[in-house]
Write an enzyme that holds these catalytic residues in place. Structure first.
Site: not given
Ligand code: GLA
Length: 373
Positions: A160, A265
């Protein structure tokens, strides 16, 4: 055969058919279904790694061939204080991955969240200078990626780093070190484990301005001869975002710059979401309004979720030569972070397995997409 006998035979055949169907369904394994396309996996948490959530663990073993540590390798848990490392939870993750012969993803070496404040401070408690922070970063990456060298297969090196407009986020990393902190992190990771794959991971890269920023960032690293193997689209999706076309063009754009693409994710938020950021203090009324499926997900919503998963997976399957891995952010709906964010205590249904660990309609829909090619 008299009528009675015929009925008994037919009835027995029907029972056998139903049993076989149920068994076959139970036997469907995502890692088998998608084995010629991409790796398929999930994030695992401490409750599972410590052996307490046996239901989730059996699903992980049956269904997935890659795991990501949900929290264990973030800076805060693994390196909570200066010169203090806590490797126990991360060791459990690596043992689990090894024992089950899974592709392991380390998440994440550098992020602005879940990183303790001391990291950015000097001995006097003031902002650290560039040299101190670079040294700290180097040591952290050496210790963490170095410890799991040749065991963890890929690292989310930087998480990020971009803002929504595609410019670099003004994190402490950026403010103190400057924009080359990203290149340095990749170099240090490569030095710590030359064999590991190295990724840049972020959300909302499906939106053009941010995606353009990521393309610029990756091209720059490539032009400097820095090893970067893949880009992770986090995939925290909504029912109406991104569109299938947006996902498709995003994957193709990254493929065009010669980089692997992974969904890292994945989950789909089924709860009302849009107005929430405007809500500063939520009353009980608002809670009810934003938590419509407290008593279960109605069939119509299950169907919509299944269709949504199907639309997105069709894109992934069509791009199987570029998409290297698809990882869900959690095993069953029960433990998803979306039950707690952005409003704690709601009941969300973002994954393929329900709270009892049973495959949902969305699971069947995803499996069907494997046959479209
Ligand atoms: C972001 C992070 C993850 C996690 C999510 C929420 O996407 O990359 O590690 O913390 O937020 O669970």
């Amino acid at each position: 055969m008299n009528k009675k006998k015929r009925i008994i035979v037919l009835f027995t055949a029907l029972i056998c058919f139903i049993a076989a169907e149920l068994y076959a369904q139970k036997d469907i394994s995502l890692k088998e279904v998608f084995k010629d396309y991409f790796l398929i996996g999930t994030a695992v948490n401490h409750f599972q790694l410590s052996g307490n959530d046996t239901l989730a663990v059996s699903i992980v073993k049956d269904q997935f061939n890659t795991v990501t540590a949900e929290n264990e390798l973030k800076w805060e848990p693994v390196h909570p204080r200066l010169n203090v490392y806590n490797f126990e939870p991360a060791d459990l993750f690596v043992e689990f991955g090894k024992k089950n012969n899974m592709f392991m993803v380390g998440h994440t070496l550098l992020w602005h969240n879940q990183t303790p404040a001391w990291v950015f401070k000097n001995d006097q408690g003031e902002s650290a200078d560039r040299e101190t922070l670079l040294k700290r970063m180097h040591e952290h990456i050496q210790k963490v990626a170095g410890r799991y060298k040749a065991q963890i297969n890929g690292w989310d090196v930087v998480n990020e780093a971009l803002d929504e407009d595609g410019t670099l986020r003004q994190s402490q990393w950026m403010k103190i070190i400057g924009e080359d902190y990203i290149a340095k992190a990749f170099q240090y990771a490569n030095e710590a484990d030359p064999e590991a794959e190295l990724y840049y991971n972020d959300f909302s890269l499906e939106n053009k301005p941010k995606r353009d920023g990521a393309v610029r960032l990756i091209k720059k690293l490539q032009s400097q001869g820095i090893k970067i193997d893949g880009v992770g689209l986090q995939g925290h999706y909504k029912m109406d975002w991104p569109s299938a076309a947006q996902l498709d063009s995003t994957i193709k754009e990254f493929a065009a710059i010669g980089i692997k693409v992974m969904i890292t994710e994945l989950d789909i938020d089924v709860l009302p979401y849009k107005d929430i950021s405007a809500e500063i203090t939520l009353t009980m009324d608002n809670q009810d309004k934003y938590d419509p499926y407290k008593n279960g997900l109605p069939d119509s919503a299950q169907k919509s979720l299944a269709e949504r998963y199907s639309d997105l997976f069709k894109v992934l399957v069509q791009n199987k030569n570029t998409v290297d891995r698809v990882t869900f952010w959690g095993v069953t709906d029960k433990e998803s972070w979306l039950n707690y964010w952005p409003i704690p205590g709601r009941k969300n249904y973002p994954l393929l397995f329900d709270r009892e660990g049973k495959p949902k309609q969305a699971f069947d829909a995803v499996v069907k997409t494997s046959k479209i090619n």
